[in-house]
Structure formats: C-alpha cells, structure tokens
Design a protein around this motif. Structure first.
Motif, short mmCIF file in Angstrom:
data_model
loop_
_atom_site.label_atom_id
_atom_site.label_comp_id
_atom_site.label_asym_id
_atom_site.label_seq_id
_atom_site.Cartn_x
_atom_site.Cartn_y
_atom_site.Cartn_z
N HIS A 1 0.83 -1.20 0.00
CA HIS A 1 0.00 0.00 0.00
C HIS A 1 0.87 1.25 0.00
CE1 HIS A 1 -3.01 -2.95 1.00
NE2 HIS A 1 -3.97 -2.03 1.00
N ALA A 2 0.30 2.32 -0.49
CA ALA A 2 1.01 3.59 -0.51
C ALA A 2 0.07 4.70 -0.03
CB ALA A 2 1.50 3.93 -1.93
N VAL A 3 0.61 5.58 0.82
CA VAL A 3 -0.10 6.81 1.18
C VAL A 3 0.25 7.82 0.11
CG1 VAL A 3 -0.41 8.61 2.90
CG2 VAL A 3 0.05 6.26 3.62
N CYS A 4 -0.74 8.37 -0.58
CA CYS A 4 -0.43 9.20 -1.74
C CYS A 4 -1.45 10.33 -1.91
CB CYS A 4 -0.40 8.35 -3.01
SG CYS A 4 -1.87 7.34 -3.26
N ALA A 5 -1.03 11.32 -2.66
CA ALA A 5 -1.89 12.47 -2.95
C ALA A 5 -1.42 13.10 -4.25
CB ALA A 5 -1.85 13.48 -1.82
N ALA A 6 -2.30 13.88 -4.87
CA ALA A 6 -1.96 14.57 -6.11
C ALA A 6 -1.08 15.78 -5.81
CB ALA A 6 -3.24 15.01 -6.82
N ARG B 1 1.08 11.45 -11.48
CA ARG B 1 -0.26 11.98 -11.18
C ARG B 1 -0.56 11.90 -9.69
NH1 ARG B 1 -1.03 9.26 -16.13
NH2 ARG B 1 -1.64 7.32 -15.06
N LEU B 2 0.11 10.97 -9.02
CA LEU B 2 0.06 10.88 -7.56
C LEU B 2 1.48 10.82 -7.04
CD1 LEU B 2 -2.80 8.28 -6.93
CD2 LEU B 2 -2.92 10.75 -6.57
N GLN B 3 1.67 11.28 -5.80
CA GLN B 3 2.99 11.28 -5.19
C GLN B 3 2.93 10.47 -3.90
OE1 GLN B 3 4.83 15.17 -4.75
NE2 GLN B 3 5.86 14.52 -2.84
N ALA C 1 -10.61 10.21 -6.93
CA ALA C 1 -10.71 11.37 -6.05
C ALA C 1 -9.33 11.90 -5.68
CB ALA C 1 -11.50 11.01 -4.80
N ALA C 2 -8.40 10.98 -5.42
CA ALA C 2 -7.04 11.41 -5.08
C ALA C 2 -6.37 12.11 -6.26
CB ALA C 2 -6.22 10.21 -4.62
N VAL C 3 -6.50 11.55 -7.46
CA VAL C 3 -5.91 12.16 -8.65
C VAL C 3 -6.51 13.55 -8.89
CG1 VAL C 3 -5.72 11.98 -11.17
CG2 VAL C 3 -5.27 9.97 -9.74
N ALA C 4 -7.79 13.72 -8.57
CA ALA C 4 -8.45 15.01 -8.75
C ALA C 4 -8.03 16.03 -7.70
CB ALA C 4 -9.96 14.82 -8.70
N GLY D 1 -0.31 2.14 -8.98
CA GLY D 1 1.05 2.03 -9.51
C GLY D 1 1.28 2.91 -10.73
N ASP D 2 0.37 2.88 -11.69
CA ASP D 2 0.54 3.69 -12.90
C ASP D 2 0.52 5.18 -12.56
OD1 ASP D 2 0.72 1.47 -14.49
OD2 ASP D 2 -1.38 1.53 -15.14
N GLU D 3 -0.34 5.60 -11.64
CA GLU D 3 -0.42 7.02 -11.26
C GLU D 3 0.87 7.48 -10.57
OE1 GLU D 3 -3.00 5.01 -11.24
OE2 GLU D 3 -4.14 6.16 -12.72
#
Length: 310
Positions: A171-176, A260-262, A237-240, A253-255
């Motif tokens: 899992h990854a904690v991520c945001a745009a 698109r996500l960090q 929602a995260a990508v937005a 993974g692709d994002e």
C-alpha cells in the motif's frame, strides 16, 4: 410387527438390480456380475415385487420371462441405470481435464485491472472452460454464493477455505501534486490528522491507518469528507486533488509512475497484505478449479508487475 420402509436409495438400487437380472437372463448370472449371492438377489427382487404389488418375472427352470408390469418397469429401470452411468462418466471426465463453467469472485479494482485482462489466456489454454466472474468488494460466502474460486486481499482468518498466496499487496499513502501544493505534505503519520483523508468503506480497520516507522508501530485515526466503497473511486478522487488516500499499489502504480500521484511518508511502511486465491475445501477438487488456481499462481507470483519502478 412394525415394518421399515426401504429408503429412496434402496428403491433405486433394487430397480438397478432388477435391470441387471433381466439383462443377465438369470439370478445366478446377475449375482456373479454384481458380486452378490443368488439368494440375496432373489430376496431383493421379491421385496421389489411385494412393494409394487405385482409379479415382475415369470420364473421357469430354464429362463426368466418378463410380465407386462416387468416390461414396463424394465424400460424405466434401464433408462435410469444408463443415466446414472452417464452421470458418473461425465463427473469422471470433469476430473480428467478442465471443463465447465467456473464461477469466480474478485474485488472490483483487482478484478477489472488485473484479473479480467489475463483471463483470455486462461480460456485460450482451456477451451472447454467458461468463466462467470462477479466483482464485489464485499466478502461473500463462497459456498452460499456458489463460487468456485475467489480472489481475496486480506489477512485471512482461520476458516474452512483453502488459500494459495498469489502476490503481496503493498500500500502507498499518496496524494496529487495539486493537493500537496495547496495543503502541504505530511512529514509524519500524526500530521495526517490535519489533512483530508479519503477512506475505504470496507476497510477492516476502519478509519485507522497503521504504520511502522523509526519509533516502531503506530496507528493514526484519520478523517475526511469522502468515503468510497471501492478503490477506483478513491484513486479518481485522489488524482483530482481531493485528499490523501491509502491505496494498494496494484491500483495506483501507474499514477505513481506517471507523477499523477505522489507517494508520501517515505520513512514509514504501511501494513502489507497478501493476495490469495481461495476455494472451498473439497475432497476431490474439480480440474477447472485446480487449473485456474495454478494459472493465477503462475501469472502473479514473484515481484508483481504493478510494483516495478516504485
């Protein structure tokens, strides 16, 4: 004196025995074929006649003759025996090579992103098998729902199910980047309490996110204004830029690779689950189930392709 009625199984056995006697032409020949004594065959035929209240066979010293009732019963008994033999042969063929419809259950995101694209290879390899796949993020009862195989992503509790591990589910904690530019980047898990965190409706730990960092394990209770019942909605929602999400890398993974996500909190590890193929415990596992599970293990085992470059 109290009498005990024969069971349905006994009745079917008596009809099958009657058919064998007619085909063998004598009690002695039928007894040899069935591995019974001549007296046992005679007693069971007498029981059948008594129960039906008719004479089925005319017995002479040289041969057996069928009565009118006997001819009628023999025709039905012969068909029943043939149907039973055909059923046994069909089941045996199912055990020999994969065939029939395979009912599969999988989580929505994993089923759509990773399972559906590879099923065509399985069907090409086993052309006598069809797949009926149901995607649902709820944990359904396999036996009650009639599924042959399910893909589960969890720490599996003890159960009567057989499980084979397919791959890790990191899992990854991520945001745009847009969210982080506006609200800043959390440096520790405790900072998440001050952020809009997007949560998963079916999470077993609820709004508590576990971490393992320099100070050891810790759990943070998060909150936010969006709760979704499947991972694709959280990813969108995260990508937005709506908030921070904790999602499996097979979803994001692709994002992450595309920016698109960090990924956040690099000094902390989130809990790693596993992806399993599970199926009900059976003494004789159908060939279609065995072949499908082996195919999934071969396809997803090792370092998952969705984690490459992360």
């Amino acid at each position: 004196m109290e009498t005990i009625s024969p069971s349905e199984g006994d009745r079917l056995d008596d009809m099958a025995l009657f058919a064998r006697v007619v085909e063998a032409g004598s009690f002695s020949a039928a007894a040899r074929r069935l591995g019974l004594s001549k007296s046992a065959v005679s007693k069971r035929l007498a029981r059948l006649e008594e129960r039906l209240g008719v004479r089925l066979l005319h017995r002479t010293t040289r041969r057996l003759g069928l009565s009118e009732a006997g001819r009628t019963l023999y025709e039905h008994a012969r068909q029943a025996v043939a149907a039973a033999q055909a059923g046994e042969e069909a089941v045996a063929r199912l055990q020999e090579r994969p065939r029939g419809v395979l009912a599969v259950n999988a989580p929505v995101s994993f089923g759509g992103l990773h399972l559906a694209p590879v099923i065509s290879r399985f069907l090409d390899r086993y052309p006598e098998v069809g797949v009926d796949m149901t995607v649902d993020d709820r944990v359904l009862d396999l036996v009650e729902s009639g599924f042959d195989v399910a893909v589960r992503i969890a720490e599996l509790p003890d159960s009567s199910l057989i499980a084979r591990r397919l791959a890790p589910a990191r899992h990854a904690v991520c945001a745009a980047p847009a969210y982080l530019e506006r609200w800043g980047e959390p440096r520790t898990p405790a900072d998440l309490a001050h952020h809009n965190c997007l949560t998963y409706a079916y999470s077993r730990q609820g709004p508590e996110w576990p971490f393992d960092g320099p100070g050891g394990p810790e759990t943070v209770r998060v909150g936010g204004d969006l709760r979704v019942n499947h991972g694709d909605g959280l990813r969108a929602a995260a990508v937005a830029g709506l908030g921070i999400a904790l999602l499996p890398t097979f979803i994001v993974g692709d994002e992450l690779r595309a920016g698109r996500l960090q990924a956040l909190l690099p000094g902390y590890r989130t809990r790693e689950l596993s992806i399993y193929a599970v199926y009900p415990e059976r003494r004789h596992l159908p060939a279609k189930v065995r072949a499908f599970v082996d195919f999934l293990v071969a396809t997803f085992a090792g370092q998952p392709y969705w984690d490459r470059g992360l």
